[in-house]
Enzyme design. Structure first.
Site, PDB file in Angstrom:
ATOM      1  N   GLU A   8     -11.336  -1.520  -3.694  1.00 16.85           N
ATOM      2  CA  GLU A   8     -10.900  -0.926  -2.704  1.00 16.85           C
ATOM      3  C   GLU A   8      -9.924   0.124  -3.172  1.00 16.85           C
ATOM      4  OE1 GLU A   8      -9.415  -3.772   0.040  1.00 16.85           O
ATOM      5  OE2 GLU A   8      -7.750  -4.565  -1.243  1.00 16.85           O
TER       6      GLU A   8
ATOM      7  N   ASP B 111       0.832  -1.343  -0.078  1.00 13.03           N
ATOM      8  CA  ASP B 111      -0.061   0.074   0.013  1.00 13.03           C
ATOM      9  C   ASP B 111       0.919   1.231   0.042  1.00 13.03           C
ATOM     10  OD1 ASP B 111      -2.003  -2.115   0.337  1.00 13.03           O
ATOM     11  OD2 ASP B 111      -1.825  -1.609   2.433  1.00 13.03           O
TER      12      ASP B 111
ATOM     13  N   ALA C 137     -14.078   2.088   6.658  1.00 11.77           N
ATOM     14  CA  ALA C 137     -13.286   3.347   6.918  1.00 11.77           C
ATOM     15  C   ALA C 137     -11.822   2.987   6.804  1.00 11.77           C
ATOM     16  CB  ALA C 137     -13.551   3.952   7.812  1.00 11.77           C
TER      17      ALA C 137
ATOM     18  N   TRP D  57     -17.825  -4.388   0.808  1.00  9.07           N
ATOM     19  CA  TRP D  57     -19.186  -3.879   1.414  1.00  9.07           C
ATOM     20  C   TRP D  57     -19.675  -2.826   0.376  1.00  9.07           C
ATOM     21  CZ3 TRP D  57     -15.215  -5.240   5.117  1.00  9.07           C
ATOM     22  CH2 TRP D  57     -15.674  -6.244   5.954  1.00  9.07           C
TER      23      TRP D  57
END
Length: 325
Positions: free
Chosen positions: A211, A38, A154, A175
């Site tokens: 994501e 990331d 979050a 989600w």
């Protein structure tokens, strides 16, 4: 980042219990192959900084983006107490940061979560400098999600500044998909602002593998990069990057065929080549000098699925779509 292997998280949690700012047996080192998950990048005073997932967040620096020094000191010298109250089970393994310069200060957003849960929080810290050893001031939570309350997660924050100089935060994982919310001049959620969905893979069910948003402005458009499918499984990873664009930061973001990313649209722009990388994702894009670059982490085939920094030049087609080499 969402699907980190359970075994990796367990080991990280054990190691994190006793970790302080300078952990025993850990030293800074130099490498030409930067192991990251990331990654995000920024430059200050001619030095490139990469921040990435790790205990207190990993920090690496380079003068040329080829040889990197990985620093022993975590970015966050202490983890704010509120993170443990907000996210039961969270300790020190901080995920998926983002960093931006805004109004003369550096702002860092970071993800606090646990495997497979959507009780998560995005924290905010600020500093006058990116220098190694900088003391980042805790600015509290930006966004929190709760099981049973929110149909979004979050984590995976990304800052973007619109054409009027207003900051926004994109975030989300699985989600309900990717969310966007307006911020105020203190980089907190603006009064009365509510998250809106800007991208998802499906409108029903939990299996919504999207994501890691990153919004990059080029010309007349904002480009939304997202990661599809599954990270953090080494050679079993299936991560890949898709993109859409909009003339306004709030969307709608459409792919090359005109499909709305809120309805599953997205144009594939980068994936594993099955020679050097099995899969690749969690991307970011930057303009450094006169050049645009694309970065992400890739699961290296020669290194048995280890996750390493990927950097690629990014050009633009005649009709204004990114092309990554």
């Amino acid at each position: 980042m969402r699907n980190t292997l359970i075994a990796m998280l367990a080991l990280a949690s054990v190691a994190a219990v006793a970790q302080d700012r300078k952990p025993h047996g850990r030293h800074s080192f130099t490498t030409d192959t930067l192991m990251v998950h990331d990654p995000v990048m920024a430059v200050e005073d001619g030095v490139y900084h990469v921040f990435s997932t790790g205990n207190g967040l990993q920090h690496a620096t380079s003068a040329d983006r080829r040889t990197w020094t990985v620093h022993a000191e975590p970015v966050l010298d202490s983890i704010p107490r509120w993170t443990h109250d907000s996210v039961p089970g969270f300790r020190r393994h901080v995920w998926a940061p983002d960093v931006i310069r805004y109004r003369g200060r550096w702002w860092m957003a970071y993800s606090c979560s646990t495997f497979g849960k959507r009780t998560s929080a995005i924290g905010l810290a600020s500093s006058t400098t990116l220098a190694v050893g900088a003391r980042w001031r805790d600015e509290g939570p930006l966004v929190c999600s709760r099981e049973g309350r929110d149909n979004w997660n979050a984590i995976d924050p990304n800052f973007v500044i619109d054409e009027n100089g207003r900051p926004w935060l994109a975030y989300g994982s699985f989600w309900g998909g990717i969310q966007l919310v307006g911020l105020d001049s203190t980089m907190h959620v603006a009064a009365g602002a509510r998250p809106q969905t800007i991208a998802r893979r499906t409108t029903t069910g939990r299996a919504n593998p999207i994501e890691a948003p990153f919004i990059f402005r080029h010309g007349d458009y904002f480009y939304l990069f997202v990661s599809w499918d599954y990270c953090c499984r080494g050679m079993e990873s299936t991560y890949r990057v898709a993109v859409g664009r909009s003339k306004t930061v709030a969307g709608p973001y459409l792919d090359k065929d005109g499909r709305d990313m809120r309805d599953g649209g997205g144009t594939l722009v980068f994936e594993g080549d099955k020679r050097e990388f099995e899969a690749a994702g969690h991307s970011a894009a930057y303009r450094f000098g006169d050049s645009d670059i694309f970065i992400c982490h890739g699961y290296s085939i020669p290194r048995g699925g280890a996750s390493i920094l990927v950097q690629r030049p990014m050009a633009w087609t005649e009709d204004g779509w990114p092309k990554i080499f």
